[in-house]
Design an enzyme around this catalytic site. Structure first.
Site, PDB file in Angstrom:
ATOM      1  CD  GLU A  42      15.184 -51.783 112.230  1.00 45.73           C
ATOM      2  OE1 GLU A  42      15.282 -50.576 112.553  1.00 45.73           O
ATOM      3  OE2 GLU A  42      15.713 -52.697 112.893  1.00 45.73           O
ATOM      4  CG  PHE A 104      13.330 -58.838 125.744  1.00 51.97           C
ATOM      5  CD1 PHE A 104      13.696 -57.585 126.210  1.00 51.97           C
ATOM      6  CD2 PHE A 104      14.065 -59.402 124.697  1.00 51.97           C
ATOM      7  CE1 PHE A 104      14.760 -56.905 125.636  1.00 51.97           C
ATOM      8  CE2 PHE A 104      15.132 -58.725 124.132  1.00 51.97           C
ATOM      9  CZ  PHE A 104      15.480 -57.471 124.610  1.00 51.97           C
ATOM     10  CD  GLN A 105      13.756 -57.095 121.418  1.00 52.41           C
ATOM     11  OE1 GLN A 105      13.736 -58.154 120.815  1.00 52.41           O
ATOM     12  NE2 GLN A 105      14.679 -56.175 121.212  1.00 52.41           N
ATOM     13  CB  VAL A 374       8.554 -34.109 102.792  1.00 56.25           C
ATOM     14  CG1 VAL A 374       7.545 -33.186 103.452  1.00 56.25           C
ATOM     15  CG2 VAL A 374       7.852 -35.191 102.003  1.00 56.25           C
ATOM     16  CG  PHE A 459       7.529 -26.888 103.326  1.00 56.20           C
ATOM     17  CD1 PHE A 459       7.506 -26.522 101.992  1.00 56.20           C
ATOM     18  CD2 PHE A 459       6.378 -27.415 103.884  1.00 56.20           C
ATOM     19  CE1 PHE A 459       6.352 -26.670 101.228  1.00 56.20           C
ATOM     20  CE2 PHE A 459       5.219 -27.568 103.137  1.00 56.20           C
ATOM     21  CZ  PHE A 459       5.210 -27.198 101.811  1.00 56.20           C
TER      22      PHE A 459
HETATM   23  C1  LIG Z   1       5.259 -30.746 100.795  1.00 48.66           C
HETATM   24  C2  LIG Z   1       4.341 -31.225  99.711  1.00 48.66           C
HETATM   25  C3  LIG Z   1       3.627 -30.335  98.939  1.00 48.66           C
HETATM   26  C4  LIG Z   1       2.809 -30.772  97.894  1.00 48.66           C
HETATM   27  N1  LIG Z   1       2.181 -29.846  97.090  1.00 48.66           N
HETATM   28  C5  LIG Z   1       1.569 -30.265  95.967  1.00 48.66           C
HETATM   29  C6  LIG Z   1       1.072 -29.336  95.001  1.00 48.66           C
HETATM   30  O1  LIG Z   1       1.177 -28.125  95.157  1.00 48.66           O
HETATM   31  N2  LIG Z   1       0.492 -29.833  93.888  1.00 48.66           N
HETATM   32  C7  LIG Z   1       0.364 -31.190  93.662  1.00 48.66           C
HETATM   33  O2  LIG Z   1      -0.136 -31.590  92.616  1.00 48.66           O
HETATM   34  N3  LIG Z   1       0.788 -32.083  94.553  1.00 48.66           N
HETATM   35  C8  LIG Z   1       1.403 -31.652  95.695  1.00 48.66           C
HETATM   36  N4  LIG Z   1       1.890 -32.573  96.572  1.00 48.66           N
HETATM   37  C9  LIG Z   1       1.625 -33.997  96.319  1.00 48.66           C
HETATM   38  C10 LIG Z   1       0.185 -34.352  96.713  1.00 48.66           C
HETATM   39  O3  LIG Z   1       0.113 -34.506  98.106  1.00 48.66           O
HETATM   40  C11 LIG Z   1      -0.296 -35.644  96.009  1.00 48.66           C
HETATM   41  O4  LIG Z   1       0.535 -36.711  96.381  1.00 48.66           O
HETATM   42  C12 LIG Z   1      -0.296 -35.530  94.490  1.00 48.66           C
HETATM   43  O5  LIG Z   1      -0.940 -34.355  94.067  1.00 48.66           O
HETATM   44  C13 LIG Z   1      -1.022 -36.723  93.903  1.00 48.66           C
HETATM   45  O6  LIG Z   1      -0.637 -36.887  92.603  1.00 48.66           O
HETATM   46  P1  LIG Z   1      -1.448 -37.853  91.623  1.00 48.66           P
HETATM   47  O7  LIG Z   1      -2.867 -37.491  91.661  1.00 48.66           O
HETATM   48  O8  LIG Z   1      -0.734 -37.811  90.325  1.00 48.66           O
HETATM   49  O9  LIG Z   1      -1.142 -39.317  92.209  1.00 48.66           O
HETATM   50  P2  LIG Z   1      -1.944 -40.313  93.196  1.00 48.66           P
HETATM   51  O10 LIG Z   1      -2.357 -39.622  94.438  1.00 48.66           O
HETATM   52  O11 LIG Z   1      -1.062 -41.483  93.301  1.00 48.66           O
HETATM   53  O12 LIG Z   1      -3.256 -40.685  92.386  1.00 48.66           O
HETATM   54  C14 LIG Z   1      -3.238 -41.531  91.286  1.00 48.66           C
HETATM   55  C15 LIG Z   1      -4.654 -41.939  90.955  1.00 48.66           C
HETATM   56  O13 LIG Z   1      -4.625 -42.675  89.733  1.00 48.66           O
HETATM   57  C16 LIG Z   1      -5.366 -43.880  89.874  1.00 48.66           C
HETATM   58  N5  LIG Z   1      -4.755 -44.847  88.977  1.00 48.66           N
HETATM   59  C17 LIG Z   1      -3.645 -45.584  89.151  1.00 48.66           C
HETATM   60  N6  LIG Z   1      -3.371 -46.307  88.066  1.00 48.66           N
HETATM   61  C18 LIG Z   1      -4.328 -46.017  87.161  1.00 48.66           C
HETATM   62  C19 LIG Z   1      -4.573 -46.423  85.825  1.00 48.66           C
HETATM   63  N7  LIG Z   1      -3.775 -47.298  85.188  1.00 48.66           N
HETATM   64  N8  LIG Z   1      -5.630 -45.900  85.183  1.00 48.66           N
HETATM   65  C20 LIG Z   1      -6.465 -45.014  85.807  1.00 48.66           C
HETATM   66  N9  LIG Z   1      -6.285 -44.607  87.070  1.00 48.66           N
HETATM   67  C21 LIG Z   1      -5.220 -45.092  87.728  1.00 48.66           C
HETATM   68  C22 LIG Z   1      -5.272 -44.222  91.346  1.00 48.66           C
HETATM   69  O14 LIG Z   1      -6.363 -45.040  91.734  1.00 48.66           O
HETATM   70  C23 LIG Z   1      -5.300 -42.836  91.994  1.00 48.66           C
HETATM   71  O15 LIG Z   1      -6.613 -42.411  92.260  1.00 48.66           O
HETATM   72  C24 LIG Z   1       2.680 -32.155  97.648  1.00 48.66           C
HETATM   73  C25 LIG Z   1       3.360 -33.062  98.446  1.00 48.66           C
HETATM   74  C26 LIG Z   1       4.205 -32.623  99.444  1.00 48.66           C
HETATM   75  C27 LIG Z   1       4.967 -33.630 100.247  1.00 48.66           C
HETATM   76  C1  LIG Z   2       8.587 -37.048 109.855  1.00 49.08           C
HETATM   77  C2  LIG Z   2       8.082 -35.661 109.700  1.00 49.08           C
HETATM   78  N1  LIG Z   2       8.238 -34.771 110.708  1.00 49.08           N
HETATM   79  C3  LIG Z   2       7.802 -33.492 110.561  1.00 49.08           C
HETATM   80  C4  LIG Z   2       7.195 -33.090 109.407  1.00 49.08           C
HETATM   81  C5  LIG Z   2       6.712 -31.644 109.232  1.00 49.08           C
HETATM   82  N2  LIG Z   2       7.600 -30.997 108.234  1.00 49.08           N
HETATM   83  C6  LIG Z   2       7.279 -30.887 106.935  1.00 49.08           C
HETATM   84  S1  LIG Z   2       8.455 -30.171 106.006  1.00 49.08           S
HETATM   85  C7  LIG Z   2       9.455 -29.950 107.341  1.00 49.08           C
HETATM   86  C8  LIG Z   2      10.757 -29.248 107.217  1.00 49.08           C
HETATM   87  C9  LIG Z   2      11.757 -29.988 106.434  1.00 49.08           C
HETATM   88  O1  LIG Z   2      12.996 -29.379 106.656  1.00 49.08           O
HETATM   89  P1  LIG Z   2      14.229 -29.608 105.713  1.00 49.08           P
HETATM   90  O2  LIG Z   2      14.407 -31.044 105.435  1.00 49.08           O
HETATM   91  O3  LIG Z   2      15.377 -28.871 106.263  1.00 49.08           O
HETATM   92  O4  LIG Z   2      13.734 -28.942 104.349  1.00 49.08           O
HETATM   93  P2  LIG Z   2      13.513 -27.368 104.053  1.00 49.08           P
HETATM   94  O5  LIG Z   2      12.046 -27.157 103.995  1.00 49.08           O
HETATM   95  O6  LIG Z   2      14.190 -26.596 105.126  1.00 49.08           O
HETATM   96  O7  LIG Z   2      14.159 -27.152 102.742  1.00 49.08           O
HETATM   97  C10 LIG Z   2       8.830 -30.461 108.507  1.00 49.08           C
HETATM   98  C11 LIG Z   2       9.403 -30.386 109.875  1.00 49.08           C
HETATM   99  C12 LIG Z   2       7.032 -34.061 108.392  1.00 49.08           C
HETATM  100  N3  LIG Z   2       6.446 -33.773 107.236  1.00 49.08           N
HETATM  101  N4  LIG Z   2       7.506 -35.321 108.561  1.00 49.08           N
END
Ligand SMILES: Cc1cc2nc3c(=O)[nH]c(=O)nc-3n(C[C@H](O)[C@H](O)[C@H](O)COP(=O)(O)OP(=O)(O)OC[C@H]3O[C@@H](n4cnc5c(N)ncnc54)[C@H](O)[C@@H]3O)c2cc1C
Ligand SMILES: Cc1ncc(C[n+]2csc(CCOP(=O)(O)OP(=O)(O)O)c2C)c(N)n1
Ligand SMILES: [Mg+2]
Length: 566
Positions: A42, A104-105, A374, A459
Site C-alpha cells: 500500500e 481483529f485488525q 532519496v 548517502f
Molecule cells: C537527500 C535530499 C537532499 C536535499 N538537498 C537539497 C539541496 O541541497 N538543495 C535544495 O534546494 N533542496 C534539497 N532537497 C529538497 C528540499 O528538502 C526541499 O524539498 C526543496 O528545497 C524545496 O523546494 P521548493 O522550495 O522549490 O518547493 P516547496 O518546498 O514545495 O515550496 C514551494 C513553495 O511555493 C509556494 N507556492 C506554491 N504554488 C505557488 C504559486 N502558484 N505562487 C506562489 N507560491 C506558490 C508554496 O506555498 C511553498 O511555500 C533535498 C532533498 C533530499 C531528499
Molecule cells: C524510509 C527511510 N529510511 C531511512 C532513511 C535514511 N536514509 C536516507 S538516504 C539513505 C540511504 C539510501 O541508500 P540507497 O538507496 O542505496 O542510495 P545511496 O545513497 O546508496 O545511493 C538512508 C538510509 C530515509 N531517508 N528513509
C-alpha cells in the site's frame, strides 16, 4: 461513492484489496471508466497516487483495507501531504459495530492519519454520502494535500441514499496577488536595490516567462530550490544552479553575495544557506509560509504568475550588471567542474555514478518523466538531469523517504502510458519496496529502472563521514538485481564497465517493456557541498583519524583516489 469519484474525473484507484474494501472493489469491477491498479504494497499505492497528482495537478486516489492495509499507506501519504499534492485515501475500517472493542485488525484511522491530512473523517452511515466524500475531495484539491475517509466495510456495502454527486462546479481558480499598495512597495524596494538574487521554487510553475522577464529587469541571477528545478532551470539565461548541501557553489555564492534576496514560491528549508545581512523579500501564495525559513523584511501573498505580471510594469531596469555577470561566470566554472567528473574514466572501473546520470540525461526522451530515490540518486538527478519544460522530475524531496522512485514511476507510467518513465533507484531504496517490481509486469508498465548499485546506504555513509563518525550499519550484501529482474519478467541488464553504460541504457530505453539496468558504481563518491563549513571540515579530519585508528586507512586512500585522482 465510485460514481462521485468517476464524475470528478478520477480514473483509477491504487491499492491492495481486502475484505473491508469489497464494497468498493466490487463496484469498480463492473465499470470501465475507473480502474483498480493492484500494487503489492500500500505504500507504493500512496506514492503512485502522489506521483499522478503531481504530474496532472488533479486529484488521485489510493486505498487500503482495514488495519494493517491502510496503515501501510501512511508513509506515502506523508510524502503526498508534505509535497502538497491532492490525494484522497480511502482507509477501509473494521465492521462498524465492532469499533471500540479491540476487534481483529482494529486501528483508528482518524487518529493515525490526522497528521498527514487536511481532512480525515469516519463515514458511519450512508446518509453522510456523498457529502463527506465531496468535502474530502474539495479539501484535498483546494488546500492541496491529503484527505482521508475511513469507511467500515459494512457501511460500504449498504445502498446509497443519494443518487449522485452534489457538486458539479469546476475547480475554482481565483487570481491571488498582493494589493496595489503592496505592489507599489514591492516595486519600490526592488527599484532601490543593486545586487539582487532570486531564489525560485516549485511555486514558480507555470510562470516561466514572467520569471525570466523579472530577472532581466532586475539583472538578477536565479538560484533554484530542488522542487523548482523542473520549472525554473530550463531556457533560463539567468540560471546559476541550485543551493544547499547538494547544490552548486555558484548557487550558494549568488545567495550569499546579494544585497537583496527575492524568494518566490519556495520553501527551501536549510537556514544556514540564507544570507545573514541581505534584505529578504518573499512572495508566496500561502501567508503562513512567509518568514518560515529565514528572517523576511517584506512578505507578500500572491501567486507567482499574477504577482509578477502586475509587478513588471512598475519596475525600472536595474543598471548594475556586475553581480549577474560574476554569478553567471561562477556558474559556468561550477558546471564545467561537475561535467568534468561525469566521465567514463577511460573505460576503467569504478564507474562514476555521475557518468551514469549524464548518459541517462543524454539518451532519455525529450519528455521523459524521471523519479529519483532519496540518497545519492537525488544528487545525481539534481546535478545532471537537464529539464526542458517537458521533462518532469519526481522525488521525495520534502518528506525525504527512501524507496520513493519505483512507486512514483509506477504512478507516472500508469497515468501517462505513452511517456518514457525512468526510475533512478538506489540499491537500498529499490530493495525496500522491491516487491512492486512485480507490478511492472502485472500491469505491463514499460518503466526503466536504473539501479545505482554501490552496495551501501551511501548517502548516510557520507553524512556519517561528514560528522566525524565512522560509518556503521551501511553495508548492503546485495543480490544479483539483474537476475531478480529477469525472474520478475523484466528485461534485466548489468553494466560491468563504463563503456557498457551507453549501449545498455540505450537498449533498456528502446525496449518495449519494463527493464532494469544494474550499474555497479563507486561507493565513495564525495558529493561535496558547495561550501565546506568548519564543522564539516573538522568532521572529515576526525573521521580520518578515527578511521585510521580503527584500521580503515585503506578506505581513506580509496576515497582520495575516487575524488581527487581522476
Ligand atoms: C537527500 C535530499 C537532499 C536535499 N538537498 C537539497 C539541496 O541541497 N538543495 C535544495 O534546494 N533542496 C534539497 N532537497 C529538497 C528540499 O528538502 C526541499 O524539498 C526543496 O528545497 C524545496 O523546494 P521548493 O522550495 O522549490 O518547493 P516547496 O518546498 O514545495 O515550496 C514551494 C513553495 O511555493 C509556494 N507556492 C506554491 N504554488 C505557488 C504559486 N502558484 N505562487 C506562489 N507560491 C506558490 C508554496 O506555498 C511553498 O511555500 C533535498 C532533498 C533530499 C531528499
Ligand atoms: C524510509 C527511510 N529510511 C531511512 C532513511 C535514511 N536514509 C536516507 S538516504 C539513505 C540511504 C539510501 O541508500 P540507497 O538507496 O542505496 O542510495 P545511496 O545513497 O546508496 O545511493 C538512508 C538510509 C530515509 N531517508 N528513509
Ligand atoms: Mg546505495
Amino acid at each position: 461513492m465510485v460514481d462521485v469519484l468517476a464524475e470528478a474525473g478520477v480514473r483509477r484507484i491504487y491499492g491492495v484489496s481486502g475484505d473491508s474494501l469489497n464494497g468498493i472493489t466490487d463496484s469498480i469491477r463492473v465499470r470501465r471508466d475507473i480502474q483498480w491498479v493492484h500494487v503489492r504494497h500500500e505504500e507504493t499505492a500512496a506514492f503512485a497516487a502522489g506521483a499522478e497528482a503531481h504530474l496532472t495537478g488533479t486529484l488521485a486516489v489510493c486505498a487500503g483495507s482495514c488495519g494493517p492495509g491502510n496503515l501501510h499507506l501512511i508513509n506515502g501519504l506523508y510524502d503526498c501531504h508534505r509535497s502538497r499534492v491532492p490525494v484522497l485515501a480511502i482507509a477501509a475500517q473494521i465492521p462498524s459495530a465492532e469499533i471500540g472493542s479491540g476487534y481483529f485488525q482494529e486501528t483508528h484511522p482518524e487518529h493515525l492519519f490526522a497528521q498527514c491530512s487536511h481532512y480525515c473523517e469516519l463515514i458511519s452511515q450512508p446518509e453522510q454520502m456523498p457529502r463527506v466524500l465531496e468535502i474530502a475531495m474539495q479539501t484535498a484539491i483546494s488546500k492541496r494535500g491529503v484527505s482521508v475517509i475511513a469507511l467500515p466495510g459494512d457501511i460500504a456495502l449498504k445502498e446509497a441514499v443519494e443518487s449522485g454527486p452534489r457538486l458539479r462546479f469546476s475547480e475554482p481558480k481565483p487570481t491571488v496577488r498582493p494589493s496595489d499598495d503592496e505592489i507599489g512597495l514591492l516595486a519600490e524596494v526592488l527599484n532601490h536595490s543593486k545586487r539582487i538574487t532570486i531564489l525560485a521554487g516549485a511555486g514558480c510553475a507555470g510562470a516561466h516567462a514572467e520569471l525570466i522577464a523579472l530577472a532581466g529587469k532586475l539583472n538578477a541571477p536565479i538560484v533554484h530550490a530542488m522542487r523548482g528545478k523542473e520549472f525554473v532551470e530550463y531556457d533560463n539565461p539567468f540560471d546559476v544552479g541550485m543551493t544547499g548541501l547538494l547544490g552548486f557553489s555558484s548557487g550558494y555564492s549568488a545567495m550569499m553575495n546579494c544585497d537583496l534576496l527575492l524568494m518566490i514560491g519556495t520553501d527551501f528549508p536549510y537556514q544556514q544557506f540564507f544570507p545573514k545581512d541581505a534584505t529578504v523579500v518573499q512572495i508566496d501564495v500561502r501567508g503562513e509560509q512567509l518568514g518560515r525559513r529565514t528572517k523576511v523584511d517584506f512578505g507578500f501573498v500572491g501567486e507567482t504568475k499574477a504577482t509578477l505580471r502586475t509587478l513588471l510594469p512598475h519596475l525600472n531596469q536595474n543598471q548594475f550588471e556586475s553581480h549577474l555577470k560574476e554569478s553567471l561566470e561562477h556558474y559556468q566554472k561550477t558546471r564545467k567542474g561537475l561535467d568534468d567528473i561525469a566521465t567514463a574514466n577511460s573505460g576503467k572501473r569504478p564507474i562514476h555514478p555521475q557518468y551514469v546520470a549524464r548518459v541517462l540525461d543524454q539518451l532519455a526522451a525529450e519528455d521523459a518523466i524521471f523519479s529519483c530515490d532519496v540518497g545519492t540518486p537525488t544528487i545525481w538527478a539534481a546535478r545532471y538531469l537537464r529539464m526542458n519544460g517537458k521533462r518532469r522530475l519526481l522525488g521525495s524531496f520534502t518528506h525525504g523517504s527512501m524507496a520513493n522512485a519505483l512507486p512514483q514511476a509506477i504512478g507516472a507510467q500508469v497515468s501517462h502510458p505513452g511517456r518514457q518513465v525512468i526510475s533512478m533507484s538506489g540499491d537500498g531504496g529499490f530493495a525496500m519496496l522491491m516487491g512492486d517490481l512485480l507490478t511492472l509486469r502485472q500491469h505491463q508498465l514499460p518503466v526503466k529502472l536504473i539501479v545505482f548499485r554501490n552496495d551501501s546506504l551511501a548517502f548516510v555513509e557520507l553524512e556519517m563521514k561528514a560528522s566525524g563518525i565512522v560509518d556503521f550499519g551501511t553495508d548492503l550484501h546485495n543480490p544479483d538485481f539483474r537476475k531478480i529482474a529477469e525472474g520478475a519478467g523484466l528485461l534485466g541488464l548489468r553494466a560491468e564497465t563504463p563503456d557498457q553504460i551507453e549501449p545498455l541504457i540505450g537498449e533498456a530505453l528502446k525496449y518495449d517493456g519494463p527493464a532494469l539496468v544494474e550499474v555497479p558504481v563507486s561507493r565513495q563518491e564525495l558529493s561535496m557541498p558547495p561550501t565546506i563549513t568548519l564543522e564539516q571540515a573538522k568532521g572529515f579530519s576526525l573521521f580520518m583519524l578515527k578511521a585510521v585508528f580503527s584500521g580503515r586507512g585503506d578506505e581513506i586512500i580509496d576515497l582520495a583516489r575516487v575524488n581527487l585522482v581522476r
